[in-house]
Design an enzyme around this catalytic site. Structure first.
Site, PDB file in Angstrom:
ATOM      1  N   ALA A 207      39.681  42.895  51.448  1.00  0.00           N
ATOM      2  CA  ALA A 207      38.959  43.332  50.257  1.00  0.00           C
ATOM      3  C   ALA A 207      39.957  43.488  49.112  1.00  0.00           C
ATOM      4  O   ALA A 207      39.828  44.380  48.273  1.00  0.00           O
ATOM      5  CB  ALA A 207      38.224  44.638  50.513  1.00  0.00           C
ATOM      6  N   ARG A 209      42.662  40.431  47.475  1.00  0.00           N
ATOM      7  CA  ARG A 209      42.649  39.185  46.735  1.00  0.00           C
ATOM      8  C   ARG A 209      42.472  38.034  47.718  1.00  0.00           C
ATOM      9  O   ARG A 209      43.043  38.045  48.803  1.00  0.00           O
ATOM     10  CB  ARG A 209      43.926  39.005  45.915  1.00  0.00           C
ATOM     11  CG  ARG A 209      44.010  39.918  44.690  1.00  0.00           C
ATOM     12  CD  ARG A 209      43.003  39.456  43.637  1.00  0.00           C
ATOM     13  NE  ARG A 209      43.065  40.242  42.412  1.00  0.00           N
ATOM     14  CZ  ARG A 209      42.253  41.237  42.119  1.00  0.00           C
ATOM     15  NH1 ARG A 209      41.325  41.613  42.995  1.00  0.00           N
ATOM     16  NH2 ARG A 209      42.346  41.870  40.965  1.00  0.00           N
ATOM     17  N   GLU A 237      37.733  31.381  44.442  1.00  0.00           N
ATOM     18  CA  GLU A 237      36.414  31.819  43.985  1.00  0.00           C
ATOM     19  C   GLU A 237      36.120  31.211  42.608  1.00  0.00           C
ATOM     20  O   GLU A 237      37.019  31.117  41.768  1.00  0.00           O
ATOM     21  CB  GLU A 237      36.387  33.357  43.874  1.00  0.00           C
ATOM     22  CG  GLU A 237      36.552  34.088  45.178  1.00  0.00           C
ATOM     23  CD  GLU A 237      36.661  35.606  44.988  1.00  0.00           C
ATOM     24  OE1 GLU A 237      36.468  36.073  43.841  1.00  0.00           O
ATOM     25  OE2 GLU A 237      36.948  36.314  45.952  1.00  0.00           O
ATOM     26  N   HIS A 254      32.861  39.369  46.834  1.00  0.00           N
ATOM     27  CA  HIS A 254      33.813  40.117  46.000  1.00  0.00           C
ATOM     28  C   HIS A 254      33.106  41.305  45.338  1.00  0.00           C
ATOM     29  O   HIS A 254      33.219  41.527  44.129  1.00  0.00           O
ATOM     30  CB  HIS A 254      34.426  39.193  44.945  1.00  0.00           C
ATOM     31  CG  HIS A 254      35.723  39.705  44.398  1.00  0.00           C
ATOM     32  ND1 HIS A 254      36.698  38.873  43.894  1.00  0.00           N
ATOM     33  CD2 HIS A 254      36.226  40.961  44.261  1.00  0.00           C
ATOM     34  CE1 HIS A 254      37.724  39.586  43.466  1.00  0.00           C
ATOM     35  NE2 HIS A 254      37.457  40.857  43.678  1.00  0.00           N
TER      36      HIS A 254
END
Length: 370
Positions: A207, A209, A237, A254
């Site tokens: 949780a 990068r 992403e 995210h």
């Protein structure tokens, strides 16, 4: 004063509106032309703030990111132009901790773990990692801490080398910033070599990068050596590696830090910093702008104990909801739609616990009492 802000920043008009007109933009699609007349720029992690983005702007005075991470900000360029900069360290730390706790509780239920016999490795012990360590202690989970930068300057920091942590831990949760080079890089900490060091059943939670995990190496390993894995962040992403999804226990977009409090706290911190720069007294307070929670108070009896915490926490947040949303919508709607359309979620602190014998360790988890 013209203020430009990411459209996903909550309460931004409520906080900044009295300072000047607020214009919202799409954080991934904003262009240099869009920001040509901005005096204040407020972003999230999806926007790369650099010379290219600010090429047409001549009067920018302040840049703020409503995030803990700053790897999307070219701070050297801002300093060269004498543009003030502020981040929001710790704004969503509690939200991320609650996400990780929910994931751990889910894995414990799925795989029938006794958490008191597990070792949790925490990689990156800043605002989030430290809170997670305190929460784990409240839950009687043994913790190993890995943070080379802290170990280098804090003689008393109880540091475990990453290689050793990989060998010992039953669960590893990552909360490191993205650092590509230097003495302690975090880029691809999880790769083919580190995956080979792990215990067969060691669970991985990211949780932090996306690029902290080599997603391709993770996929290839999971095909032959499955293990519990929770991914909230992904490489590249929003163009994520969809092939990973069937091998993950929990997959989300995210959103670990996307509680109402976490996001609004980031907005509030930037507002306070800008007011300070302008030598103006803040006219807005977060407590007066947050919506009233659906559940304000919970009465707990004298029999409330550690086994009951999970049920109380799930009343407020269950990560399985976000995993279900991700799997249902990711192909049709996409990653950014999931983030933009994220349903409201409140932190533990939104509920006031009532009772004559509230365990003291509930505060370590983030709950408040009368």
């Amino acid at each position: 004063m013209k203020i430009y802000a990411d459209e996903n920043m909550p309460l931004v008009a409520d906080f900044f509106g009295h300072l000047g007109p607020v214009t919202l933009f799409n954080g991934r699609r904003v262009s240099a032309a869009d920001l040509a007349d901005a005096d204040v720029l407020l972003v999230r992690s999806v926007t790369q703030v650099n010379q290219a983005l600010l090429a047409e702007n001549k009067g920018l005075q302040f840049v703020g990111t409503a995030t803990i991470g700053m790897d999307h900000i070219d701070q050297a360029y801002l300093a060269a132009r004498n543009i003030s900069f502020s981040s929001a360290p710790g704004c969503n730390a509690q939200s991320v901790v609650e996400y990780v706790l929910s994931a751990i509780w889910h894995l414990a239920e799925k795989y029938q773990w006794h958490l008191s016999s597990k070792i949790l490795g925490i990689v990156g012990v800043g605002h989030i990692g430290q809170r997670l360590a305190e929460a784990a202690a409240a839950l009687n989970i043994k913790v190993l801490l890995c943070d080379p930068p802290r170990a280098a300057v804090e003689p008393d920091f109880n540091h475990t080398d990453f290689t050793e942590l990989c060998r010992q831990a039953d669960i590893i949760s990552f909360h490191t910033p993205m650092v590509a080079t230097g003495p302690a890089p975090s880029w691809h900490l999880i790769n083919a070599a580190s995956l080979a060091l792990l215990k067969p059943g060691c669970a991985l939670i990211n949780a932090s990068r996306g690029a902290v995990f080599d997603n391709q190496a993770l996929l290839q390993t999971l095909k032959t050596q499955p293990r519990p894995v929770v991914l909230d962040v992904w490489e590249q992403e929003p163009d994520i590696l969809h092939e990973l999804l069937p091998y993950l226990d929990i997959a989300t977009a995210h959103i670990a830090g996307h509680s109402i409090e976490g996001k609004a706290r980031g907005t509030a911190m930037l507002y306070q910093r800008l007011c300070q720069q302008l030598n103006q007294a803040p006219q807005r307070q977060l407590s007066g702008l947050l919506p009233v929670p659906a559940v304000e108070k919970v009465q707990i009896s004298d029999n409330f104990g550690l086994p009951d915490v999970q049920n109380l926490a799930r009343m407020l947040y269950d990560v399985r909801r976000d995993d279900a949303l991700f799997r249902f919508h990711i192909q049709r709607e996409g990653f950014d739609w999931l983030r933009k359309s994220y349903p409201p979620r409140r932190e533990f602190s939104s509920v006031q616990l009532m009772g004559s014998k509230i365990p003291h360790w509930m505060a370590q988890l983030g709950f408040t009492s009368q």
